[in-house]
Design a protein around this motif. Structure first.
Motif, PDB file in Angstrom:
ATOM      1  N   MET A 259      42.053  59.994  31.869  1.00 38.05           N
ATOM      2  CA  MET A 259      42.544  58.816  32.755  1.00 38.05           C
ATOM      3  C   MET A 259      43.127  59.246  34.051  1.00 38.05           C
ATOM      4  N   THR A 260      43.053  58.200  34.933  1.00 32.36           N
ATOM      5  CA  THR A 260      43.573  58.736  36.138  1.00 32.36           C
ATOM      6  C   THR A 260      44.960  58.316  36.592  1.00 32.36           C
ATOM      7  N   LEU A 261      45.682  59.285  37.103  1.00 30.26           N
ATOM      8  CA  LEU A 261      47.132  59.127  37.140  1.00 30.26           C
ATOM      9  C   LEU A 261      47.410  59.536  38.659  1.00 30.26           C
ATOM     10  N   ASN A 262      48.504  58.981  39.379  1.00 29.62           N
ATOM     11  CA  ASN A 262      49.180  59.541  40.436  1.00 29.62           C
ATOM     12  C   ASN A 262      50.382  60.087  40.050  1.00 29.62           C
ATOM     13  N   LEU A 263      50.439  61.429  40.006  1.00 23.39           N
ATOM     14  CA  LEU A 263      51.713  62.342  39.740  1.00 23.39           C
ATOM     15  C   LEU A 263      52.192  62.945  40.922  1.00 23.39           C
ATOM     16  N   ILE A 264      53.301  62.565  41.552  1.00 22.81           N
ATOM     17  CA  ILE A 264      53.865  63.270  42.638  1.00 22.81           C
ATOM     18  C   ILE A 264      54.894  63.845  42.476  1.00 22.81           C
ATOM     19  N   LEU A 265      55.260  64.947  42.726  1.00 23.86           N
ATOM     20  CA  LEU A 265      56.189  65.839  42.619  1.00 23.86           C
ATOM     21  C   LEU A 265      57.598  65.099  43.278  1.00 23.86           C
TER      22      LEU A 265
ATOM     23  N   PRO B  15      46.866  66.485  43.870  1.00 24.76           N
ATOM     24  CA  PRO B  15      46.208  65.379  44.547  1.00 24.76           C
ATOM     25  C   PRO B  15      46.318  64.003  43.929  1.00 24.76           C
ATOM     26  N   PRO B  16      46.693  63.048  44.844  1.00 24.57           N
ATOM     27  CA  PRO B  16      46.861  61.681  44.419  1.00 24.57           C
ATOM     28  C   PRO B  16      45.607  61.160  43.462  1.00 24.57           C
TER      29      PRO B  16
ATOM     30  N   THR C  40      45.947  71.358  37.211  1.00 25.67           N
ATOM     31  CA  THR C  40      47.370  70.977  37.351  1.00 25.67           C
ATOM     32  C   THR C  40      47.685  70.714  35.895  1.00 25.67           C
ATOM     33  N   LYS C  41      48.716  71.387  35.480  1.00 27.11           N
ATOM     34  CA  LYS C  41      49.256  71.041  33.985  1.00 27.11           C
ATOM     35  C   LYS C  41      50.371  70.166  34.114  1.00 27.11           C
TER      36      LYS C  41
END
Length: 200
Positions: free
Chosen positions: A1-7, A100-101, A151-152
């Motif tokens: 799945m494509t996700l946008n995970l930003i710290l 990355p976004p 990225t984990k």
């Protein structure tokens, strides 16, 4: 799945309970709050505070209990009393590095939480940390994922099985083109959210 995970960026910090309790937290006291916190009336920050106070004062939807916690102690007390146990686990989505976004992630492990009764706390826009907490009956899962770049991610996923009382304008209904009460809705809470679960 494509996700946008930003710290998440460093946000407002919690005040000690005694300090938080000494400051009024009510829309009727907004002028006094602004004065005490040296915030200009009619500023963008003042408008954001007004909106947070109004949201905290709205009644809960059917079957839920809600509370705005202005200290970590208040959040723990609300969560443990709502769940009926002091043996709880606080979970949130964590990312091991800047990703990355809109990256593609592969799920490596899914573990169902032992209870469907949860407390979810969402951060609010306020000069110090305020969390909007509410009880919910959801199936929830710990989800481990790995991004295309390595990225984990350790995430929490919540599935709302009964959406009958939800706001029809809730973004998930629009994205999925469904109506409240028709199908379960699953999502990853924002990274700033904290999910409290009984730890059995």
């Amino acid at each position: 799945m494509t996700l946008n995970l930003i710290l998440p960026t460093t946000g407002a910090t919690f005040l000690p309970r005694q300090a938080a309790d000494s400051i009024p937290f009510s829309s009727t006291k907004l002028p006094e709050i602004l004065s005490r916190l040296s915030i200009t009336p009619n500023s963008i920050e003042a408008e954001a505070m007004k909106k947070t106070l109004q949201e905290c004062e709205q009644p809960a939807i059917n079957g839920e209990t809600k509370y705005c916690a202005t200290s970590i102690e208040a959040m723990v007390d609300f969560s443990t009393s709502s769940l009926g146990t002091r043996n709880v686990e606080a979970l949130s989505t964590t990312v091991d590095r800047e990703a990355p976004p809109k990256q593609v992630y592969s799920i490596s492990k899914v573990q169902k939480l032992p209870s469907s009764k949860l407390v979810v706390c969402h951060s609010e826009n306020y000069p110090y940390a305020v969390f909007y907490c509410h009880t919910t009956i959801s199936k929830a899962y710990k989800v481990s994922m790995v991004g295309k770049d390595g990225t984990k991610v350790k995430a929490v996923a919540a599935c709302h099985t009964d959406t009958t009382g939800f706001d029809p304008e809730y973004v998930a209904f629009k994205v999925l083109n469904v109506k409240p009460g028709t199908v379960p809705i699953c999502h990853f809470p924002p990274q700033s959210a904290i999910v409290w679960s009984p730890n059995k």
